[in-house]
Write an enzyme that holds these catalytic residues in place. Structure first.
Site, mmCIF file in Angstrom:
data_model
loop_
_atom_site.group_PDB
_atom_site.id
_atom_site.type_symbol
_atom_site.label_atom_id
_atom_site.label_comp_id
_atom_site.label_asym_id
_atom_site.label_seq_id
_atom_site.Cartn_x
_atom_site.Cartn_y
_atom_site.Cartn_z
ATOM 1 N N ASP A 162 0.662 -1.452 -0.275
ATOM 2 C CA ASP A 162 0.199 0.005 0.142
ATOM 3 C C ASP A 162 0.240 1.741 0.350
ATOM 4 O OD1 ASP A 162 -2.278 1.638 0.697
ATOM 5 O OD2 ASP A 162 -2.032 1.232 2.201
ATOM 6 N N GLU A 414 3.625 -7.940 7.204
ATOM 7 C CA GLU A 414 1.990 -8.770 6.732
ATOM 8 C C GLU A 414 2.354 -10.171 5.926
ATOM 9 O OE1 GLU A 414 -0.980 -6.181 6.494
ATOM 10 O OE2 GLU A 414 -0.543 -5.221 8.696
ATOM 11 N N TYR A 469 -6.311 -3.423 13.128
ATOM 12 C CA TYR A 469 -6.881 -2.599 12.751
ATOM 13 C C TYR A 469 -8.355 -2.317 13.280
ATOM 14 C CZ TYR A 469 -3.408 -0.314 10.139
ATOM 15 O OH TYR A 469 -2.347 0.130 9.662
ATOM 16 N N GLU A 504 1.244 -0.919 13.682
ATOM 17 C CA GLU A 504 0.305 -0.501 13.529
ATOM 18 C C GLU A 504 -0.712 -0.179 14.134
ATOM 19 O OE1 GLU A 504 -0.049 -1.010 9.016
ATOM 20 O OE2 GLU A 504 1.835 -1.304 8.887
HETATM 21 C C1 GCB Z 1 -1.450 -2.042 6.797
HETATM 22 C C2 GCB Z 1 0.162 -2.153 6.031
HETATM 23 C C3 GCB Z 1 0.122 -0.249 6.031
HETATM 24 C C4 GCB Z 1 -0.900 -0.442 4.804
HETATM 25 C C5 GCB Z 1 -1.744 0.211 6.072
HETATM 26 C C6 GCB Z 1 -3.828 0.811 5.560
HETATM 27 O O1 GCB Z 1 -1.354 -3.383 7.793
HETATM 28 O O2 GCB Z 1 0.948 -2.820 6.573
HETATM 29 O O3 GCB Z 1 1.044 -0.738 4.256
HETATM 30 O O4 GCB Z 1 -0.748 1.283 4.593
HETATM 31 O O5 GCB Z 1 -2.287 -1.792 6.573
HETATM 32 O O6 GCB Z 1 -3.583 2.110 5.836
HETATM 33 O O7 GCB Z 1 -4.418 -0.138 4.956
#
Ligand code: GCB
Length: 592
Positions: A162, A414, A469, A504
């Site tokens: 991403d 990931e 997330y 993250e």
């Molecule tokens: C993730 C990735 C990261 C993305 C992020 C997102 O898990 O490691 O590279 O930018 O999510 O914002 O979706």
């Protein structure tokens, strides 16, 4: 390989500036010998920079294939009798280089340095033509992987990470002079016992028969604190000043190649005396529990893309200090060595990551379920990919092993990690990392698709690094449910008995969007989301770190989930604070 340096016996000349540049959509350049004269039909390109956004042309931005860079440089006349080296800090993702008509080096991997001894092809005092064919295509055998899909409109690069596939010469290019008899490599490792520090060193030399190695260690005032001799040895430092987060104290180890009192070569290696250890669920620096506070970052700035820029780097470190961060992860590739030097000097702790991102075909640009390929198979991520990945780990460790700021290696971000194929792929790679550096813990970053009980790779790591997330990609907008689900998963991970770093967690946030009833995308939701996460972390003792995704908004490939890039930054792409920045400053520094 050593970084270019000016010392009593070495000189370096930076080749940054405006280079000739052109695309090579038909891959004609090699056959037509574009290296053997002025690059035909060339325009200009800045080095260092990603070429993509500089040209203000969508065809250049989205280009896949070979691009050519060229310039001439005069080899200083004072370099007669010296060994002359051409050094690239990086070329993304691979390059072949010519000096005049001679092909001198090829390198795979976009974020680590390479060099060639070009002594036989140059005459001090005269000009040489330097040509680099840089290729930005991602394949299933590159790190990171990708594939070029042929569409009726032409080739399109597809990948599962991403961030935008910026490419080009992102870092400095150097001409370097060293003596023929020279120091090839230096490795240091450090310990301390009470107030006594030890510095173990090992020196590799070339063409140095009959010469001895001498080392002198000096403190920050330049006062000698220890000296020794021989290709390897251990120095003792009385009343040692340790390198620690927030205070990046550095000694300087001068390594000399000598015969009696005559110095043939001299190289200076900075040394931070510190230890790193994982004990139970604790992550110890200098024997004391360390709690990571900070961010996953990107090398990403407007126009320049991933090109290194000292002003932006210094600014970013000032912002880290302002907000009270003590660490960051080099997501998702090795950063410029200037960044690591700066982190050493400023006492910022670094999780150092390879470019192995997107080894997961269940994900695409943050969107779950963008399937179509099997991740591990003879046709996709296979044994050859694993070899390239192993080499990327070795090159990362070789480059960064002496940085005290680096406390943990992340060998992938990931990847698919819940399958047998994943276990087979990763087991040997952990061995590669540990063989390359027995002194630091090793881990990889786990994705939500492989939760506790399903992940088959986390067993190999010394530390658990989790990207989650809750409240964004799942339980979107429902922080109450997110909190319950997140705590339950985290408590399950805590039963593994390893330290957990949340590498993250984040929410896309449009700077300037406000609401008194927070919901996704507004600034108040970003704060509420972070607060929810922090309640969860603070209730699980095995959590030893929180690194928010992301330090700043950054460019991605175009997609329906991305509006002018990824907006999970606590700062905008041009480093303006969102409201969350003030909340974090309060949490991390106790100041608003
Ligand atoms: C993730 C990735 C990261 C993305 C992020 C997102 O898990 O490691 O590279 O930018 O999510 O914002 O979706």
């Amino acid at each position: 390989m050593l970084r270019p340096q000016d010392t009593a016996t070495r000189e370096k000349k930076r080749l940054d500036g405006i280079w000739s540049f052109r695309l090579d959509a038909e891959s004609r350049g090699r056959a037509d010998g574009w290296f053997s004269g002025p690059l035909p039909g060339a325009g200009d390109m800045a080095v260092p920079a990603s070429f993509n956004d500089v040209a203000a042309d969508a065809a250049v931005r989205d280009y896949v294939g070979d691009v050519w860079y060229q310039r001439t440089a005069r080899v200083p006349r004072g370099w007669a009798g010296q060994r002359v080296v051409l050094h690239f800090e990086s070329a993304t993702h691979r390059a072949t280089v010519w000096v005049d008509d001679h092909e001198v080096v090829s390198h795979e991997g976009g974020y680590t340095p390479f060099e060639a001894d070009i002594t036989e092809f140059v005459t001090p005092g005269e000009e040489v033509r330097i040509t680099a064919c840089v290729n930005n295509a991602l394949t299933f055998q590159s790190i990171p992987p990708g594939t070029t899909e042929q569409t009726p409109a032409g080739p399109v690069q597809r990948y599962w990470h991403d961030f935008f596939n910026y490419a080009g010469l992102h870092r400095s290019v150097w001409l370097v002079a060293t003596p023929q008899a020279h120091i090839e490599d230096v490795t240091v490792s450090t310990h301390h016992d009470g107030s006594t520090g030890t510095v173990h060193y090992a020196v590799d030399t070339l063409d140095a028969d009959g010469l001895d190695v001498r080392v002198v260690l000096r403190d920050e005032d330049g006062a000698e604190v220890a000296r020794g001799g021989g290709a390897s040895g251990t120095l003792t430092v009385a009343d040692v000043t340790l390198w620690r987060a927030g205070r990046g104290y550095l000694y300087a180890l001068e390594v000399q190649l000598v015969r009696d009192d005559e110095v043939f070569d001299s190289y200076v290696q900075t040394v931070g005396v510190r230890t790193v250890e994982v004990r139970g669920t604790e992550f110890l620096i200098n024997g004391e529990p360390f709690h990571f506070r900070g961010f996953g970052k990107h090398e990403d700035i407007p126009v320049t893309g991933k090109g290194h820029d000292n002003a932006w780097m210094v600014h970013d470190f000032r912002l880290l200090d302002w907000i009270g961060a003590n660490s960051f992860r080099t997501s998702h590739y090795p950063y410029s060595e200037d960044v690591l030097d700066y982190a050493d000097r400023h006492g910022i702790v670094v999780i150092d990551e390879t470019a192995a991102v997107g080894l997961n075909m269940g994900l695409g640009g943050g969107i779950f379920g963008a399937q179509g390929y099997q991740t591990y198979s003879p046709e996709t991520i296979n044994d050859d990919t694993q070899r390239v990945h192993a080499q990327a780990i070795r090159e990362l460790v070789a480059r960064d092993k002496n940085h005290p700021c680096v406390v943990l290696w992340s060998i992938a971000n990931e990847p698919e990690s819940d399958t047998e194929g994943a276990e087979e792929y990763f087991r040997p790679l952990f061995d590669v990392a540990r063989a390359a550096d027995p002194t630091r813990p090793v881990g990889f970053v786990n994705v939500m698709l492989a939760p506790h009980g399903k992940c088959r790779v986390s067993q190999f790591g010394d530390v658990l690094m989790l990207n989650r997330y809750y409240g964004w990609y799942v339980n979107t907008g429902d922080l109450a449910s997110a909190e319950i689900a997140w705590r339950e998963e985290l408590e399950a991970w805590a039963t593994d008995g390893k330290p957990i770093i949340i590498t993250e967690y984040g929410a896309d946030t449009l700077s300037g969007l406000h609401s008194i009833t927070p919901q996704p995308w507004d600034e108040e939701y970003q704060i509420a989301y972070l607060q929810m996460n922090h309640r969860v972390f603070d209730s699980v003792p095995a959590v030893v770190g929180e690194q928010i995704w992301n330090f700043a908004d950054f460019k991605t490939t175009a997609g329906i989930m991305r509006v002018d890039g990824n907006k999970k930054g606590v700062f905008t792409r041009d480093r303006k604070p969102k409201s969350a920045a003030f909340y974090l400053r309060q949490r991390w520094r106790g100041e608003s």
